[in-house]
Design an enzyme around this catalytic site. Structure first.
Site, mmCIF file in Angstrom:
data_model
loop_
_atom_site.group_PDB
_atom_site.id
_atom_site.type_symbol
_atom_site.label_atom_id
_atom_site.label_comp_id
_atom_site.label_asym_id
_atom_site.label_seq_id
_atom_site.Cartn_x
_atom_site.Cartn_y
_atom_site.Cartn_z
ATOM 1 N N ASP A 1 0.858 -1.189 0.000
ATOM 2 C CA ASP A 1 0.000 0.000 0.000
ATOM 3 C C ASP A 1 0.888 1.232 0.000
ATOM 4 O OD1 ASP A 1 -2.439 1.525 0.146
ATOM 5 O OD2 ASP A 1 -2.009 1.911 2.250
ATOM 6 N N SER A 2 0.295 2.370 -0.381
ATOM 7 C CA SER A 2 1.042 3.625 -0.337
ATOM 8 C C SER A 2 1.416 3.982 1.110
ATOM 9 C CB SER A 2 0.186 4.744 -0.927
ATOM 10 O OG SER A 2 -0.995 4.883 -0.159
ATOM 11 N N CYS B 1 -11.304 2.771 -0.636
ATOM 12 C CA CYS B 1 -9.926 3.133 -0.274
ATOM 13 C C CYS B 1 -9.609 2.381 1.002
ATOM 14 C CB CYS B 1 -9.813 4.641 -0.052
ATOM 15 S SG CYS B 1 -8.202 5.122 0.604
ATOM 16 N N CYS C 1 -4.281 -1.471 -2.244
ATOM 17 C CA CYS C 1 -4.426 -0.031 -2.432
ATOM 18 C C CYS C 1 -5.272 0.157 -3.686
ATOM 19 C CB CYS C 1 -3.037 0.571 -2.635
ATOM 20 S SG CYS C 1 -3.042 2.314 -3.077
ATOM 21 N N GLU D 1 -3.502 9.090 7.717
ATOM 22 C CA GLU D 1 -2.032 8.967 7.779
ATOM 23 C C GLU D 1 -1.455 9.836 8.903
ATOM 24 O OE1 GLU D 1 0.442 7.221 5.900
ATOM 25 O OE2 GLU D 1 -1.216 6.013 5.146
ATOM 26 N N HIS E 1 -7.755 2.975 3.376
ATOM 27 C CA HIS E 1 -7.606 3.769 4.603
ATOM 28 C C HIS E 1 -8.949 3.999 5.310
ATOM 29 C CE1 HIS E 1 -3.707 4.762 2.912
ATOM 30 N NE2 HIS E 1 -3.394 5.450 3.985
HETATM 31 N N1 DGL Z 1 -5.050 3.379 0.588
HETATM 32 C C1 DGL Z 1 -5.002 3.692 -0.769
HETATM 33 C C2 DGL Z 1 -6.243 3.362 -1.537
HETATM 34 O O1 DGL Z 1 -6.855 2.367 -1.223
HETATM 35 C C3 DGL Z 1 -4.258 4.908 -1.229
HETATM 36 C C4 DGL Z 1 -4.401 6.154 -0.541
HETATM 37 C C5 DGL Z 1 -3.450 7.184 -1.048
HETATM 38 O O2 DGL Z 1 -2.243 6.943 -0.986
HETATM 39 O O3 DGL Z 1 -3.924 8.231 -1.511
HETATM 40 O O4 DGL Z 1 -6.606 4.052 -2.453
#
Ligand code: DGL
Length: 281
Positions: A16-17, A198, A79, A164, A200
């Site tokens: 993931d990022s 997403c 991600c 984050e 997150h």
């Molecule tokens: N968690 C990621 C997603 O599912 C990326 C979030 C990001 O880095 O902007 O899109």
């Protein structure tokens, strides 16, 4: 066992990022605790959401190559942004030359596959990063599998930074969550299912619930991705054999180890995680 200089067997890579993919890893480990996992968070370069296709592809390819070098036969892009912007190109253009026996899977397809059973009104809302929404990946996948379902997307550019930066439980987060949920439901009041597109966003679930009418169900993707991975390994025993199974989970980050440990322990509700800092290039 080595192949082209790369180890043939190893842990399942999860990329993931940043920290978001930990919500997916958590569900995968709950479903398949016997496997080994190597998580990589590109925390130094997060968020990916606002970045261009070229940059997300470049960063994601670097991560995939690193996880392959470290022995992962299979990598999950945990991600949505990377799945939307990089997965197809990596699968079609890069895998054949890097190593055609390794695999990279994403999170969008397994999430979309579940949508057909979830919506009654046939109106679905997707909350995701600007990158995922602009890519129209959810829309295109839903149109392929369930052409009768209408999809409305809402980009929530502040949600990843809130998570984050550990600000997801604050009043500031309330403002941004309410704004986007209301905006999305205003665009299509018939929506009965909201997809958290997403990785997150499960951290914001309590707040999302607070601003969503109870007739609308909220779907986080972790369990669907975990089930789909398990199913994939059942259908591909040759890949399953290459995934080592000692129940070990290790973590890599491109930012500081201390910072990762602190935040990851909140996501995973677990202390004593083994983390190492790496660079991607
Ligand atoms: N968690 C990621 C997603 O599912 C990326 C979030 C990001 O880095 O902007 O899109």
């Amino acid at each position: 066992m080595k192949d082209n200089g790369l180890q043939k067997t190893g842990p399942i890579g999860v990329f993931d990022s940043g920290y978001g993919g930990l919500t997916i890893l958590d569900k995968i480990r709950a479903q398949m605790p016997e496997y080994d996992y190597l998580y990589l968070g590109d925390n130094a370069r997060t968020p990916y959401g606002p970045r261009s296709f070229e940059v997300v592809y470049e960063f994601t390819l670097q991560a995939v190559k690193k996880l392959f070098e470290l022995g992962c036969p299979l990598v999950i892009l945990a991600c949505n942004t990377a799945s939307a912007k990089a997965l197809r190109t990596i699968q079609q253009n890069d895998l054949p030359t890097i190593d055609p026996t390794r695999r990279v899977l994403g999170v969008i397809r397994p999430t979309v596959e579940c949508i057909g059973n979830l919506t009654t009104s046939k109106h679905v809302g997707i909350l995701a990063t600007s990158g995922t929404i602009k890519s129209e990946s959810y829309l295109l996948e839903v149109q392929k599998l369930f052409p009768e379902i209408s999809v409305t997307g809402e980009a929530c550019p502040m949600w990843v930074p809130l998570v984050e930066n550990n600000e997801y439980h604050t009043e500031g987060a309330d403002y941004f969550v309410q704004k986007h949920v209301q905006h999305l439901l205003g665009k299509d009041p018939d929506i009965d299912t909201l997809i958290l597109g997403c990785t997150h966003y499960p951290l914001l679930l309590d707040k999302i619930k607070q601003y969503t009418p109870s007739r609308v169900q909220i779907v986080a993707q972790g369990e669907y991705v975990a089930r789909s991975l398990q199913d994939y390994l059942h259908r591909h025993p040759e890949m399953d054999e290459r995934c080592t199974k000692e129940g070990i989970c290790r973590f890599l980050t491109t930012e500081s180890e201390e910072k990762f440990k602190e935040s990851a322990s909140i996501f995973l509700r677990q202390d004593n995680i083994s983390v190492e800092r790496i660079t991607l290039e």
